[in-house]
Design a protein around this motif. Sequence first.
Motif, mmCIF file in Angstrom:
data_model
loop_
_atom_site.group_PDB
_atom_site.id
_atom_site.type_symbol
_atom_site.label_atom_id
_atom_site.label_comp_id
_atom_site.label_asym_id
_atom_site.label_seq_id
_atom_site.Cartn_x
_atom_site.Cartn_y
_atom_site.Cartn_z
ATOM 1 N N LEU A 153 111.138 11.595 13.478
ATOM 2 C CA LEU A 153 111.113 10.887 14.659
ATOM 3 C C LEU A 153 111.396 9.524 14.836
ATOM 4 O O LEU A 153 111.464 9.140 13.548
ATOM 5 N N SER A 154 111.872 9.163 15.866
ATOM 6 C CA SER A 154 112.682 7.775 15.668
ATOM 7 C C SER A 154 111.614 6.672 16.636
ATOM 8 O O SER A 154 111.595 7.164 18.040
ATOM 9 N N MET A 155 111.391 5.708 16.079
ATOM 10 C CA MET A 155 110.731 4.797 17.109
ATOM 11 C C MET A 155 111.155 3.417 16.719
ATOM 12 O O MET A 155 111.774 3.036 15.775
ATOM 13 N N PHE A 156 111.078 2.595 17.699
ATOM 14 C CA PHE A 156 111.436 1.113 17.721
ATOM 15 C C PHE A 156 110.298 0.141 17.328
ATOM 16 O O PHE A 156 109.290 0.025 17.883
ATOM 17 N N GLN A 157 110.371 -0.240 15.976
ATOM 18 C CA GLN A 157 108.984 -1.206 15.688
ATOM 19 C C GLN A 157 109.902 -2.291 14.827
ATOM 20 O O GLN A 157 110.042 -2.179 13.640
ATOM 21 N N THR A 171 103.148 13.187 15.320
ATOM 22 C CA THR A 171 102.301 12.430 16.077
ATOM 23 C C THR A 171 102.770 10.952 16.266
ATOM 24 O O THR A 171 103.528 10.467 15.373
ATOM 25 N N ALA A 172 102.837 10.540 17.410
ATOM 26 C CA ALA A 172 103.495 9.133 17.629
ATOM 27 C C ALA A 172 102.786 8.565 18.818
ATOM 28 O O ALA A 172 102.395 8.984 19.875
ATOM 29 N N THR A 173 102.920 7.221 18.739
ATOM 30 C CA THR A 173 102.432 6.424 20.060
ATOM 31 C C THR A 173 104.019 6.218 20.759
ATOM 32 O O THR A 173 104.778 5.806 20.211
ATOM 33 N N GLY A 174 103.601 6.283 22.131
ATOM 34 C CA GLY A 174 104.889 6.147 22.849
ATOM 35 C C GLY A 174 105.746 7.352 22.950
ATOM 36 O O GLY A 174 105.425 8.477 22.773
ATOM 37 N N TYR A 175 107.069 7.317 23.075
ATOM 38 C CA TYR A 175 108.172 8.174 23.235
ATOM 39 C C TYR A 175 109.112 8.466 22.477
ATOM 40 O O TYR A 175 110.238 7.780 22.594
ATOM 41 N N PRO A 176 108.850 9.083 21.201
ATOM 42 C CA PRO A 176 109.960 9.142 20.202
ATOM 43 C C PRO A 176 111.282 9.856 20.439
ATOM 44 O O PRO A 176 111.305 10.677 21.403
ATOM 45 N N LYS A 210 114.252 13.147 24.670
ATOM 46 C CA LYS A 210 113.404 13.287 25.605
ATOM 47 C C LYS A 210 112.764 14.673 25.870
ATOM 48 O O LYS A 210 113.360 15.726 25.359
ATOM 49 N N ALA A 211 111.597 14.591 26.572
ATOM 50 C CA ALA A 211 110.828 15.921 26.696
ATOM 51 C C ALA A 211 111.740 17.077 27.208
ATOM 52 O O ALA A 211 112.382 16.593 28.370
ATOM 53 N N ASP A 212 111.651 18.222 26.684
ATOM 54 C CA ASP A 212 112.164 19.459 27.344
ATOM 55 C C ASP A 212 113.816 19.269 26.978
ATOM 56 O O ASP A 212 114.586 20.445 27.327
ATOM 57 N N ASP A 213 114.216 18.439 26.323
ATOM 58 C CA ASP A 213 115.786 18.281 25.883
ATOM 59 C C ASP A 213 115.854 19.337 24.808
ATOM 60 O O ASP A 213 114.946 19.636 23.908
ATOM 61 N N LYS A 214 117.097 20.005 24.623
ATOM 62 C CA LYS A 214 117.407 20.789 23.489
ATOM 63 C C LYS A 214 118.405 20.240 22.900
ATOM 64 O O LYS A 214 119.584 20.087 23.399
#
Lengths: 115, 113
Positions: free
Chosen positions: B92-96, B26-31, B52-56
């Motif tokens: 997951l990795s986010m920038f905060q 669960t994440a806000t934004g694009y982790p 990013k989405a669909d990356d393997k």
Amino acid sequence: SQTIHQWPATLVQPVGSPLSLECTVEGTSNPNLYWYRQAAGRGLQLLFYSVGIGQISSEVPQNLSASRPQDRQFILSSKKLLLSDSGFYLCAWGSGQGRVDTEAFFGQGTRLTVV
Amino acid sequence: GNSVTQMEGPVTLSEEAFLTINCTYTATGYPSLFWYVQYPGEGLQLLLKATKADDKGSNKGFEATYRKETTSFHLEKGSVQVSDSAVYFCALSMFQGAQKLVFGQGTRLTINP
């Protein structure tokens, strides 16, 4: 190449005693530095992070504190340990370039048992 | 808030079995999404990542695909070895304020010969 050193590997301390865990990084400059704790049966919890000398951010309220006296040195401390401070403590560094896709590099960890 | 939920362990398999360890987030934004591995007595090391989405991401025979529609990043390996025995962490990795990793609780994997 970059390396991260964390010591001691194992520590047994009585309740109420002080704590100092040290972490140093070599081969990079101005890294982001992190302290994580891994409690038994649980995942890793971010305790502190630092983006520069003297800059410390705390993620969770607790009995611990952190300091960054030099660019590549990160210290985790407590004045009086509690039983609940027992766990596996991991230091890590990241590139600090404002990106979220870079790898974090972890030390070997310190297993702290408070008795 | 941001969180990661992993399949609970421990998981015990025989050598050459197929492995899946489920991970949802669960994440806000694009982790960015990561799998880290912790071998006995060691710190964590990166196994693979997808940004990013669909990356393997793939490494050492392990694969995981970033599925945005199901918010998942399941780890798979077609034929496990005894040397794969370890604890696996999804993150997951986010920038905060700085790059922050949010980890799942870890899944202990044991492979029997």
